[in-house]
Design a protein around this motif. Structure first.
Motif, PDB file in Angstrom:
ATOM      1  N   UNK A 174       0.830  -1.202   0.000  1.00  0.00           N
ATOM      2  CA  UNK A 174       0.000   0.000   0.000  1.00  0.00           C
ATOM      3  C   UNK A 174       0.866   1.254   0.000  1.00  0.00           C
ATOM      4  N   UNK A 175       1.864   1.284   0.855  1.00  0.00           N
ATOM      5  CA  UNK A 175       2.752   2.449   0.908  1.00  0.00           C
ATOM      6  C   UNK A 175       3.440   2.675  -0.427  1.00  0.00           C
ATOM      7  N   UNK A 176       3.863   1.603  -1.071  1.00  0.00           N
ATOM      8  CA  UNK A 176       4.524   1.722  -2.375  1.00  0.00           C
ATOM      9  C   UNK A 176       3.584   2.295  -3.414  1.00  0.00           C
TER      10      UNK A 176
ATOM     11  N   UNK B 292      -9.058   9.341  -6.351  1.00  0.00           N
ATOM     12  CA  UNK B 292      -9.764   8.093  -6.656  1.00  0.00           C
ATOM     13  C   UNK B 292      -8.836   6.890  -6.518  1.00  0.00           C
ATOM     14  N   UNK B 293      -7.615   7.013  -6.985  1.00  0.00           N
ATOM     15  CA  UNK B 293      -6.650   5.914  -6.881  1.00  0.00           C
ATOM     16  C   UNK B 293      -6.300   5.615  -5.427  1.00  0.00           C
TER      17      UNK B 293
ATOM     18  N   UNK C 211      -7.012   2.080  -3.687  1.00  0.00           N
ATOM     19  CA  UNK C 211      -5.922   1.303  -3.090  1.00  0.00           C
ATOM     20  C   UNK C 211      -6.187   1.030  -1.609  1.00  0.00           C
ATOM     21  N   UNK C 212      -6.686   2.036  -0.900  1.00  0.00           N
ATOM     22  CA  UNK C 212      -6.984   1.852   0.525  1.00  0.00           C
ATOM     23  C   UNK C 212      -8.135   0.877   0.736  1.00  0.00           C
TER      24      UNK C 212
ATOM     25  N   UNK D  69      -8.544  -6.742   1.911  1.00  0.00           N
ATOM     26  CA  UNK D  69      -7.599  -7.849   2.065  1.00  0.00           C
ATOM     27  C   UNK D  69      -7.289  -8.124   3.528  1.00  0.00           C
ATOM     28  N   UNK D  70      -7.111  -7.072   4.312  1.00  0.00           N
ATOM     29  CA  UNK D  70      -6.817  -7.245   5.730  1.00  0.00           C
ATOM     30  C   UNK D  70      -7.987  -7.881   6.475  1.00  0.00           C
ATOM     31  N   UNK D  71      -9.199  -7.402   6.200  1.00  0.00           N
ATOM     32  CA  UNK D  71     -10.385  -7.969   6.854  1.00  0.00           C
ATOM     33  C   UNK D  71     -10.557  -9.432   6.457  1.00  0.00           C
ATOM     34  N   UNK D  72     -10.402  -9.713   5.164  1.00  0.00           N
ATOM     35  CA  UNK D  72     -10.536 -11.089   4.683  1.00  0.00           C
ATOM     36  C   UNK D  72      -9.523 -12.013   5.355  1.00  0.00           C
TER      37      UNK D  72
END
Length: 110
Positions: free
Chosen positions: A42-44, A65-66, A70-71, A77-80
């Motif tokens: 995410x940082x990248x 928007x991007x 991305x967030x 992904x983290x929740x999943x």
């Protein structure tokens, strides 16, 4: 998410593809070995979007928007991953506490 197929709006209302812009600036995504951490990814990505925005490659609206996109992918992904881990742990605990002893009794009686 494949970057080579991710269109964005430029300031002059044309479409562009991020990897085309990245390759023209010397940035390569195809062979980048990101660490396993989603946070590092995410940082990248946010850093790259910021770079594109600062150099006028994408508009402020496209940048916003991007970043939101991305967030939202990061959060999803983290929740999943956390739900999956919790669910797997519950199944393992259930198996060890309930089914394991029942299976042992069933096997020994047959």
């Amino acid at each position: 998410m494949k970057l080579e197929s991710f269109p964005v709006f430029l300031k002059d209302k044309k479409f562009s593809v991020i990897s085309n812009s990245a390759s023209s600036k010397g940035v390569q995504f195809t062979n980048v070995d990101f660490p396993a951490s989603n946070l590092v990814r995410l940082k990248s990505m946010l850093s790259f979007f910021s770079y594109l925005n600062m150099n006028g490659e994408i508009s402020d609206k496209a940048f916003e928007a991007l970043v939101r996109y991305a967030c939202s992918i990061f959060i999803e992904n983290e929740v999943e991953a956390r739900v999956k881990d919790a669910f797997e742990q519950k199944i393992i605990n259930f198996w060890e506490s309930k089914l394991s002893s029942a299976m042992e009794k069933y096997i020994t009686t047959k």
